[in-house]
Design an enzyme around this catalytic site. Structure first.
Site, short mmCIF file in Angstrom:
data_model
loop_
_atom_site.label_atom_id
_atom_site.label_comp_id
_atom_site.label_asym_id
_atom_site.label_seq_id
_atom_site.Cartn_x
_atom_site.Cartn_y
_atom_site.Cartn_z
N LYS A 181 -9.82 -1.13 -8.62
CA LYS A 181 -9.59 0.01 -8.19
C LYS A 181 -8.51 -1.54 -6.52
O LYS A 181 -7.76 -1.08 -6.51
CB LYS A 181 -10.87 -0.11 -7.10
CG LYS A 181 -11.78 0.71 -8.29
CD LYS A 181 -13.17 1.24 -6.96
CE LYS A 181 -13.87 0.33 -7.52
NZ LYS A 181 -14.31 -0.80 -8.85
N THR A 182 -9.02 -2.26 -6.75
CA THR A 182 -8.43 -3.25 -5.53
C THR A 182 -7.21 -3.68 -6.41
O THR A 182 -5.67 -4.17 -5.22
CB THR A 182 -8.89 -4.83 -5.63
OG1 THR A 182 -10.84 -4.92 -5.31
CG2 THR A 182 -8.50 -6.12 -4.77
N ARG A 190 -19.60 -8.80 -12.78
CA ARG A 190 -18.82 -9.69 -12.40
C ARG A 190 -18.36 -10.41 -13.32
O ARG A 190 -17.54 -11.08 -13.62
CB ARG A 190 -19.46 -10.84 -12.13
CG ARG A 190 -19.82 -10.30 -9.96
CD ARG A 190 -19.11 -9.32 -8.95
NE ARG A 190 -19.26 -7.93 -9.46
CZ ARG A 190 -17.77 -7.14 -9.00
NH1 ARG A 190 -16.90 -7.82 -9.06
NH2 ARG A 190 -18.62 -5.14 -9.54
N GLN A 198 -21.94 0.64 -5.98
CA GLN A 198 -21.91 -0.73 -5.74
C GLN A 198 -21.95 -0.24 -4.34
O GLN A 198 -21.19 -1.54 -3.04
CB GLN A 198 -20.31 -1.19 -5.80
CG GLN A 198 -20.06 -1.93 -7.21
CD GLN A 198 -19.24 -2.81 -7.76
OE1 GLN A 198 -18.93 -3.60 -7.32
NE2 GLN A 198 -17.87 -1.93 -7.97
N ASP A 212 -10.36 -1.10 1.22
CA ASP A 212 -11.58 -1.60 0.13
C ASP A 212 -12.55 -1.18 0.62
O ASP A 212 -13.19 -1.84 0.88
CB ASP A 212 -10.81 -3.37 -0.59
CG ASP A 212 -11.16 -3.42 -1.64
OD1 ASP A 212 -11.32 -2.12 -2.85
OD2 ASP A 212 -11.06 -4.27 -2.72
N GLU A 213 -13.44 -1.13 -0.75
CA GLU A 213 -14.90 -1.12 -1.13
C GLU A 213 -15.33 0.21 -0.18
O GLU A 213 -16.70 -0.31 1.17
CB GLU A 213 -15.29 -3.06 -0.22
CG GLU A 213 -15.15 -3.64 -1.30
CD GLU A 213 -15.80 -4.12 -2.40
OE1 GLU A 213 -16.80 -3.11 -2.79
OE2 GLU A 213 -15.41 -4.95 -3.26
P1 ATP Z 1 -14.64 -3.84 -8.33
O1 ATP Z 1 -15.76 -3.01 -8.29
O2 ATP Z 1 -15.65 -4.71 -9.34
O3 ATP Z 1 -14.25 -4.60 -7.24
P2 ATP Z 1 -12.46 -3.22 -8.85
O4 ATP Z 1 -12.04 -1.88 -9.73
O5 ATP Z 1 -11.65 -4.00 -7.77
O6 ATP Z 1 -13.50 -3.52 -9.39
P3 ATP Z 1 -9.98 -5.08 -9.91
O7 ATP Z 1 -10.58 -6.27 -9.13
O8 ATP Z 1 -8.58 -4.30 -9.26
O9 ATP Z 1 -11.15 -3.60 -10.27
O10 ATP Z 1 -10.00 -5.62 -11.72
C1 ATP Z 1 -10.74 -6.19 -12.80
C2 ATP Z 1 -10.12 -6.52 -13.10
O11 ATP Z 1 -8.96 -5.48 -14.30
C3 ATP Z 1 -8.66 -7.84 -12.89
O12 ATP Z 1 -8.75 -8.93 -13.22
C4 ATP Z 1 -7.08 -7.41 -13.12
O13 ATP Z 1 -6.59 -8.02 -13.00
C5 ATP Z 1 -7.17 -6.22 -14.03
N1 ATP Z 1 -6.74 -4.76 -14.17
C6 ATP Z 1 -6.76 -3.89 -13.20
N2 ATP Z 1 -6.43 -2.97 -14.18
C7 ATP Z 1 -5.66 -4.00 -15.60
C8 ATP Z 1 -4.38 -3.38 -16.57
N3 ATP Z 1 -3.65 -2.22 -15.91
N4 ATP Z 1 -4.06 -3.87 -16.81
C9 ATP Z 1 -4.89 -5.25 -17.58
N5 ATP Z 1 -5.89 -6.07 -16.35
C10 ATP Z 1 -5.81 -4.89 -15.51
MG MG Z 2 -12.30 -4.09 -5.98
#
Ligand code: ATP
Ligand code: MG
Length: 717
Positions: free
Chosen positions: A34-35, A594, A249, A218-219
């Site tokens: 997402k982020t 995490r 979350q 975000d969040e």
């Molecule tokens: P959270 O809910 O914990 O905030 P999130 O959904 O925001 O998580 P991110 O932090 O954006 O998730 O991504 C998690 C990890 O996966 C990061 O290290 C990111 O770089 C990696 N990632 C996301 N998409 C891809 C992709 N398409 N290919 C490889 N790595 C990815």
């Molecule tokens: Mg995130």
């Protein structure tokens, strides 16, 4: 260029990043990107000319996240990201209020009160109003004021027939006026003022609505009502809102966050199709499955499933220690081992539910010489010596800041006694003046007048001397001139405090580097809003210690979630709250997700906390993780048959009960016993031998406890 940052995204992520100009909601689980999608969308919008870097605003949850976003953007875009509106709600509101301080009735140099300062001010107001602190605890008043503000309600609009609530409202009203007199705002006020500014001033509102064609959040699950209303004001008819979140979350309900905002957003912004991301890129399968299984125990979820292509990886390691000392020892040893094997300390994190748990860990890490860094806890800027130094700086910028005045008027000691201070406060109240102004215009008589005059002169001279100096030199000079340096140099245990003061000069230096043209006011605002992250700049590779709340959005190769005991995690306070256990479970979900490669879950049967020895049962969350995903390092897992209510007795039978062969110092399973504090109970299980022998006793009054026989002084009865 563009291909660089778009390549590697999966089709759903790519579609989200390159959505046309319309509002969108991405609802997706932890680690699904997402982020990353949000950040990449900003880069894509700017890179393809669809938005200027200043025509968009992005809101994140922590300063750390905001900084990380800017760093990633800098890597993706050949632009200077410094002036971009990327920050936390508080940070962005502060920026808005600074730009329009006149319109919202604040002095240019308004100061921000952190929670401690706010509490101190509330206490002062209560004293002035003769409100008894015993019957009306200041912390509850603080909570009342903040929650009213977060609901957008001013004191003048509060109503109640209940005498206690009326008292809260009176304090709230007087507190509002006092803040206004002093030119200070608390955290909740930042938001409320910013909201009122935009809702009352159509011209300004339209200006920003036209400016921000894109708002990205975000969040989103953790935004409160007022934040959401503020966002809605900022978003005009042509603004595309891009909102990402995960209902699983949502961990700030206790502070007024409202998952319902996601449903409202969907309706109010006419979101046709909610975008879902289901592939997790962060964790190995066992870790992810553990998280998925745990969160399934919650009700009322919006529902989603996460999968990973990464394979199962290692099992989730569980370690049950006898005491919290042993738990900390185990963690420190594992950290060292992993470090020896090549994992950087900064890629490892120990997460706990309550700040108080860090002390013991810190102690053992220090003893073992493992560098570590604590996030949250007592923040750098909340330390006493830093507050003193900043109070001098605040006074040079704004003489009417009563909080700062009171903090340092007699620190270091100048012989100004409590009675003098009392007299000044009374005179100020009567004259409707700040303490400073009152002191200058109607000083108390006698020797006190001279002493106060010395202080006034000191601040005036200091202000003049440092006026033209760069920020770090200002601070350096005031540390000398105020006598703070000498004071801590002479103090027996002042060394660490002195180091912190030097660190403050460094912090100012870094700040200047980061924020071009940053003023004293900017720095002070930063100090109030920042959560101790400045120490990161100077620390070498260090293990990360933080509460689960502050770990939101972050990731680490190895994670320890410690203190997995009933009463601690889930926290005992959660039991009486609405959906309290649900919220604790979401917190546990955040904690588990995490971890990238390795996850440890640890607990201690006996724990020293808040000055008490506590004997706790294993957390129910451990039972909610399927056994095949785990590896119990020193014991067999608790029976998973015992799902259910709080403190359900975990009666072990069969192989787990060694009573037949074990030395139980004369006791046996089934025996009635008496404990000094818990009263009468029955032994239901036992483990260990010799000094380590312990029994599980079911006390009808106090619940089920594990007790160390050598400590518990049980009596047969
Ligand atoms: P959270 O809910 O914990 O905030 P999130 O959904 O925001 O998580 P991110 O932090 O954006 O998730 O991504 C998690 C990890 O996966 C990061 O290290 C990111 O770089 C990696 N990632 C996301 N998409 C891809 C992709 N398409 N290919 C490889 N790595 C990815
Ligand atoms: Mg995130």
């Amino acid at each position: 260029m563009r291909d660089d940052f778009l390549s590697g995204l999966n089709p759903e992520q790519l579609a989200a990043v390159t959505l046309p100009h319309e509002s969108a909601l991405i609802l997706a689980g932890a680690g699904s990107g997402k982020t990353r999608v949000l950040t990449t969308r900003i880069a894509w919008l700017v890179d393809s000319g669809l938005a200027s870097p200043f025509g968009l605003m992005a809101v994140t949850f922590t300063n750390k996240a905001a900084r990380e976003m800017l760093t990633r953007l800098t890597a993706m875009l050949p632009i200077n990201t410094r002036g971009m509106w990327v920050g936390t709600f508080h940070g962005l509101c502060n920026r808005l209020l600074r730009a329009h301080h006149r319109e919202c009735g604040l002095p240019a140099a308004f100061q921000i009160l952190d929670m401690q300062d706010q509490l101190a001010l509330i206490k002062r107001v209560m004293r002035a109003l003769n409100v008894d602190e015993e019957r009306t605890p200041p912390r509850q008043v603080q909570q009342f004021i903040n929650s009213q503000k977060e609901s957008g309600i001013r004191a003048s609009a509060c109503e109640s027939y209940d005498p206690q609530t009326r008292r809260y409202i009176d304090v709230y009203g007087e507190y509002e006026q006092q803040c206004q007199r002093e030119g200070v705002v608390d955290f909740a006020e930042l938001l409320l003022r910013a909201y009122e500014l935009l809702s009352r001033n159509a011209m300004l509102r339209e200006h920003y609505q036209q400016r921000f064609r894109h708002i990205l959040v975000d969040e989103f699950q953790d935004t409160n009502r007022l934040q959401y209303q503020w966002l809605k004001l900022l978003g005009g008819p042509d603004t595309a809102m891009f909102v990402v979140g995960d209902d699983d979350q949502s961990i700030y309900a206790f502070r007024g966050a409202n998952v319902g905002n996601m449903r409202d957003f969907e309706r109010e912004f006419r979101i046709g199709k909610v975008i879902r991301l289901e592939q997790n890129y962060r964790s190995f399968g066992n870790i992810l499955d553990a998280a998925n299984a745990l969160i399934e125990n919650n009700e009322g979820r919006l529902g989603k499933q996460l999968w990973t292509a990464a394979g199962p990886g290692e099992p989730v390691r569980v370690f049950e220690a006898l005491t919290d000392q042993d738990e900390a020892h185990f963690i420190v040893e594992e950290v060292r081992q992993l470090h020896r094997e090549g994992t950087a300390l900064a890629d490892m994190a120990v997460l706990y539910r309550s700040n108080a748990q860090s002390r013991l860990l810190e102690h053992q890490l220090f003893a073992a010489g493992v560098p570590y860094r604590v996030y949250g806890g007592l923040r750098f800027f909340e330390r006493q010596e830093i507050k003193h130094a900043l109070a001098y700086l605040r006074l040079t910028a704004n003489r009417d800041d009563d909080g700062a005045w009171l903090r340092v008027v007699n620190f270091p000691a100048r012989g100004i006694g409590a009675r003098t201070l009392e007299a000044v406060q009374v005179a100020a109240r009567e004259g409707g003046l700040s303490l400073w102004a009152s002191c200058c215009s109607r000083p108390p008589g006698g020797a006190a007048a001279n002493k106060l005059a010395v202080f006034v002169r000191l601040i005036d001279e200091l202000s003049a001397e440092i006026a033209e100096l760069p920020l770090p030199e200002k601070i350096d000079a005031l540390l000398d001139r105020s006598g703070l340096r000498d004071y801590y140099r002479a103090e027996k245990d002042g060394e660490e405090r002195l180091e912190n003061l030097e660190e403050l000069v460094n912090a100012a230096q870094n700040f200047q580097y980061e924020v071009e043209g940053g003023t004293v006011e900017d720095f002070l605002a930063h100090a109030s809003l920042e959560s101790g992250e400045l120490q990161a700049e100077v620390a070498q590779d260090a293990l990360q210690l933080m509460t689960v709340h502050s770990a939101k959005g972050l990731e680490f190769d190895a994670v320890w979630v410690c203190g997995l005991e009933e009463g601690l995690f889930p926290h005992e306070n959660s039991l009486s709250a609405h959906d309290g256990i649900g919220e604790e479970r979401r917190l546990m979900y955040v904690a588990i997700t995490r971890a990238r490669k390795r996850l440890y879950l640890t607990l201690a049967t006996q724990r020293q906390l808040y000055g008490q020895t506590r004997y706790n049962l294993a957390s129910r969350f451990l039972r909610e993780i399927p056994e095949p995903l785990t590896q119990w390092l020193n014991r067999r897992p608790p029976s998973s048959a015992n799902h259910g209510g709080y403190a359900a007795p975990r009666v072990q039978t069969g192989a787990a009960v060694y009573a037949g062969t074990q030395d139980l110092q004369g006791f046996r399973i089934g025996q009635s016993v008496k404990h000094g504090r818990f009263g009468q109970g029955v032994i239901v299980a036992a483990e260990g031998s010799g000094d380590d022998a312990r029994v599980q006793v079911n006390f009808p009054e106090a619940g089920v406890k594990w007790l160390l026989l050598s400590y518990a002084r049980l009596e047969a009865c």
